[in-house]
Scaffold this active site. Structure first.
Site, PDB file in Angstrom:
ATOM      1  N   GLU A 269     -26.306  56.284 -11.093  1.00 48.85           N
ATOM      2  CA  GLU A 269     -26.314  56.083 -12.550  1.00 48.85           C
ATOM      3  C   GLU A 269     -26.594  57.430 -13.190  1.00 48.85           C
ATOM      4  O   GLU A 269     -27.639  58.040 -12.940  1.00 48.85           O
ATOM      5  CB  GLU A 269     -27.374  55.059 -12.981  1.00 48.85           C
ATOM      6  CG  GLU A 269     -27.004  53.639 -12.614  1.00 48.85           C
ATOM      7  CD  GLU A 269     -27.935  52.580 -13.213  1.00 48.85           C
ATOM      8  OE1 GLU A 269     -28.516  52.818 -14.296  1.00 48.85           O
ATOM      9  OE2 GLU A 269     -28.071  51.519 -12.576  1.00 48.85           O
TER      10      GLU A 269
ATOM     11  N   GLU B  11     -33.202  50.163  -9.036  1.00 53.43           N
ATOM     12  CA  GLU B  11     -34.398  50.538  -9.812  1.00 53.43           C
ATOM     13  C   GLU B  11     -35.578  49.628  -9.469  1.00 53.43           C
ATOM     14  O   GLU B  11     -36.196  49.025 -10.358  1.00 53.43           O
ATOM     15  CB  GLU B  11     -34.091  50.557 -11.316  1.00 53.43           C
ATOM     16  CG  GLU B  11     -33.084  51.631 -11.668  1.00 53.43           C
ATOM     17  CD  GLU B  11     -32.979  51.989 -13.158  1.00 53.43           C
ATOM     18  OE1 GLU B  11     -33.612  51.317 -13.990  1.00 53.43           O
ATOM     19  OE2 GLU B  11     -32.270  52.960 -13.464  1.00 53.43           O
TER      20      GLU B  11
HETATM   21  O1  AHR Z   1     -27.050  51.436 -17.228  1.00 57.66           O
HETATM   22  C1  AHR Z   1     -27.978  50.702 -17.959  1.00 57.66           C
HETATM   23  C2  AHR Z   1     -29.270  50.453 -17.205  1.00 57.66           C
HETATM   24  O2  AHR Z   1     -29.915  51.663 -16.972  1.00 57.66           O
HETATM   25  C3  AHR Z   1     -29.130  49.854 -15.839  1.00 57.66           C
HETATM   26  O3  AHR Z   1     -29.018  48.474 -15.871  1.00 57.66           O
HETATM   27  C4  AHR Z   1     -30.412  50.256 -15.166  1.00 57.66           C
HETATM   28  O4  AHR Z   1     -30.284  50.368 -13.775  1.00 57.66           O
HETATM   29  C5  AHR Z   1     -30.759  51.560 -15.842  1.00 57.66           C
HETATM   30  O5  AHR Z   1     -32.066  51.607 -16.253  1.00 57.66           O
END
Ligand code: AHR
Length: 485
Positions: A295, A173
Site C-alpha cells: 500500500e 495491518e
Molecule cells: O487504502 C486504504 C486503507 O489504508 C486500507 O484499507 C488500510 O490497509 C490502510 O490503512
C-alpha cells in the site's frame, strides 16, 4: 545543467514487473462501480466488469492486483461471497462507512477480473477476525484440483480448474485495523496461519506477512527474528500525506510550499526501504525474503461533497510527480523490492481511473504508469546523477533499464515547481541510432475531470540525440520517458 550518466554495460537487479502492481478494496466506489457494475448494468460490461476500465488498465499492463483489502480483508469471510448471488449473505462494511456489502463481487468475480486484465491475483486472507481453517479452506478452494471438499465446491459453483493463486497475504495491518496486535503476538499468529497455508497441485505459494507501518522498525525486527524463515515477502505500508491526518489538505488546491512538502514526504520511501531491508537482511542472510510495498500513494482530503469514508480524491500533476519519484525509487531498490501496489486502482486515494456512472477519466498518475511500463521485467542500469535540491525536496529523479531486446528505457522527473531543467544524458557503452520520447507535464494543480478529460495527457517530446548524448529541456513538474534503440 543536470548531467546524467547511464552505463549500458552495468546491469544491476531485474525490475520485478510486480513493482507496477495495484490494489483494490471493498471501499467506497473502488470495486462497485469502479471495476464491477454487474451483468445487468446499462454500463457496457463483460461478465459484470466494466469494459472501459478494463481496456484502460490493460494498456498500462497491470501485472498483479491485491484484493479484498485493506482493512476490509480482516473482516471478510470469503464463503459469504461464493455461490448463487441471490443467496449471498449481506454484511455491513464497518471500516468504510457502514454501507451494505451484498457480496456480489466475490472470489469468482475477482479472478474473472484478473483474467480479463491478464494479471496475477494477490489475495489477502483474514487473520484479524477470521480463523485458520477459514483461510486454509479458501486456499484449498482457490488451488486444489477437484476431489477435495473445497475443490468440489468450487466446481459446483462453476469453476472446474483451480486458479493456482500464488500470492497470499496473511492479514493486513494487524498492528491496526487488522487486530491491534503487538509484533510478538502477530509473529505467533503468522507462524500458526502460515503453517496451514498449504501448497496444492504442486504449486508453491508466495506467503506475504503483514509488515510495518512506515518507520516501525521494531515490528520488522521482531517479526523477522521470530518468523522470517517462514515467509517470502514482508509487506510495508507507507502513505504520503501533506499535513496531519485531520488536515491533510485539498488534492487540487495547494501552495508551492505544500507541493514541496508532498514531494519531500514521498522521498522518505527510499529511506524506509533501505532501513527495513537492512534489518531484514540481518535475520535473512540468504536474502530469501523480499519487501512488498503493498500500500503506497498520496492521501489527501476527500473531494468536497463526497463521503469521508469513501476516500475519493482527485489526482493532479503533483500526484503524478510523486508516482514518478516513487517508481524510480522502487526501480533503484529492485534488488530488495519484489512487489508494490499503489492504493487504489479506481475511485479511491491515488487512483488510475475515476468514474462517474458511465463516464471514466484517466488520471495523471495513470499516465505515469503508462510512461513507465517498459521498465517491467527489464534490467536496472546504473544511472549516476545529482538529484539536486528544490526547497528540501529532490529536483531530479531518474531510473534506466534495459529490456530483453536491448532497448534502453529511461524515465526522468523534473520535480521542481517552476524551474526548467536542461538535461544532458550520456549513455555509455551503447551506440544508439535513435531516441523516442514522450512527456507528461502541466501546472502542478492540473487534473482531468469528466468535463475536461484531456487536460493532462501524454505528448510527444523532442530530444536531441547526438554522439552518444541525449540533450533535452524538462519543463517544471514533468516526467519524460525516453527509449533508445
Ligand atoms: O487504502 C486504504 C486503507 O489504508 C486500507 O484499507 C488500510 O490497509 C490502510 O490503512
Amino acid at each position: 545543467m543536470a548531467k546524467v550518466t547511464i552505463d549500458a554495460s552495468l546491469g544491476k537487479s531485474v525490475i520485478n514487473k510486480n513493482i507496477y502492481g495495484h490494489f483494490s478494496e471493498h471501499l467506497g466506489r473502488c470495486i462497485y462501480e469502479g471495476l464491477y457494475v454487474g451483468e445487468g448494468s446499462s454500463i457496457k460490461n463483460v461478465n459484470g466488469m466494466r469494459v472501459d476500465v478494463v481496456e484502460a488498465l490493460k494498456n498500462i499492463m497491470v501485472p498483479v492486483l491485491r484484493w479484498p483489502g485493506g482493512c476490509f480483508a480482516d473482516e471478510y469471510h470469503w464463503k459469504d461471497g461464493v455461490g448463487p448471488k441471490d443467496k449471498r449473505k449481506k454484511i455491513i462494511n464497518t471500516n468504510w462507512g457502514g454501507v451494505v456489502e451484498d457480496n456480489s463481487f466475490g472470489t469468482h468475480e475477482f479472478l474473472e477480473l484478473c483474467s480479463q486484465l491478464g494479471c496475477e491475483p494477490y489475495i489477502c486472507a483474514n487473520v484479524g477476525s477470521g480463523t485458520v481453517s477459514e483461510m486454509a479452506d479458501w486456499i484449498e478452494y482457490l488451488n486444489s484440483p477437484e476431489g477435495s471438499p473445497m475443490g468440489d465446491w468450487r466446481a459446483a459453483n462453476g469453476r472446474k480448474e483451480p486458479w493456482n493463486v500464488k500470492f497470499i497475504g496473511v492479514g493486513n495491518e494487524n498492528w491496526g485495523c487488522g487486530g491491534s496486535m503487538r509484533p510478538e503476538y502477530y509473529a505467533d499468529e503468522y507462524r500458526r496461519y502460515q503453517t496451514f497455508a498449504k501448497n496444492h497441485g504442486g504449486k508453491r505459494l508466495f506467503k506475504i506477512a503483514c509488515g510495518p507501518n512506515g518507520a516501525d522498525y521494531e515490528w520488522t525486527d521482531k517479526l523477522m527474528s521470530s518468523a522470517g524463515r517462514m515467509m517470502d515477502g514482508l509487506a510495508l505500508h507507507h502513505y504520503t500525506l501533506t499535513g496531519p491526518w485531520d488536515n491533510k489538505g485539498s488534492a487540487t488546491s495547494f501552495t508551492e510550499e505544500q507541493y514541496y512538502k508532498t514531494i519531500k514526504a514521498g522521498r522518505v520511501m527510499q529511506d524506509l526501504i533501505q532501513k527495513h531491508t537492512a534489518i531484514m537482511q540481518r535475520h535473512d542472510l540468504d536474502h530469501k525474503v523480499s519487501l512488498v510495498v503493498d500500500e503506497w500513494g498520496t492521501w489527501h482530503d476527500v473531494e468536497p461533497g463526497t463521503p469521508g469514508s469513501f476516500l475519493y480524491q482527485q489526482n493532479t500533476i503533483r500526484d503524478a510527480m510523486l508516482a514518478a519519484l516513487t517508481l524510480n525509487i522502487f526501480n533503484q531498490e529492485s534488488a530488495y523490492v519484489s512487489m508494490a501496489n499503489i492504493a487504489q486502482i479506481a475511485n479511491v486515494l491515488q487512483s488510475m481511473v475515476l468514474t462517474d456512472g458511465e463516464k471514466m477519466v484517466l488520471t495523471p498518475t495513470y499516465h505515469v504508469f503508462d510512461l513507465y511500463k517498459e521498465h517491467q521485467g527489464a534490467t536496472l542500469l546504473d544511472a549516476a546523477y545529482d538529484e539536486g535540491d528544490a526547497n528540501g525536496a529532490p529536483e531530479l529523479s531518474v531510473s534506466a533499464s534495459m529490456s530483453d531486446s536491448s532497448r534502453i528505457h529511461a524515465t526522468f522527473a523534473n520535480l521542481s515547481y517552476s524551474k526548467v531543467l536542461q538535461v544532458e544524458c550520456e549513455i555509455q557503452h551503447r551506440n544508439f541510432r535513435e531516441a523516442q520520447a514522450k512527456i507528461l507535464t502541466g501546472n502542478p494543480a492540473d487534473f482531468n475531470d469528466f468535463d475536461h478529460p484531456n487536460t493532462v495527457s501524454i505528448a510527444k517530446f523532442d530530444v536531441e540525440a547526438k554522439d552518444g548524448v541525449l540533450r533535452f529541456e524538462l519543463p517544471p513538474a514533468s516526467v519524460a520517458a525516453i527509449s533508445v534503440l
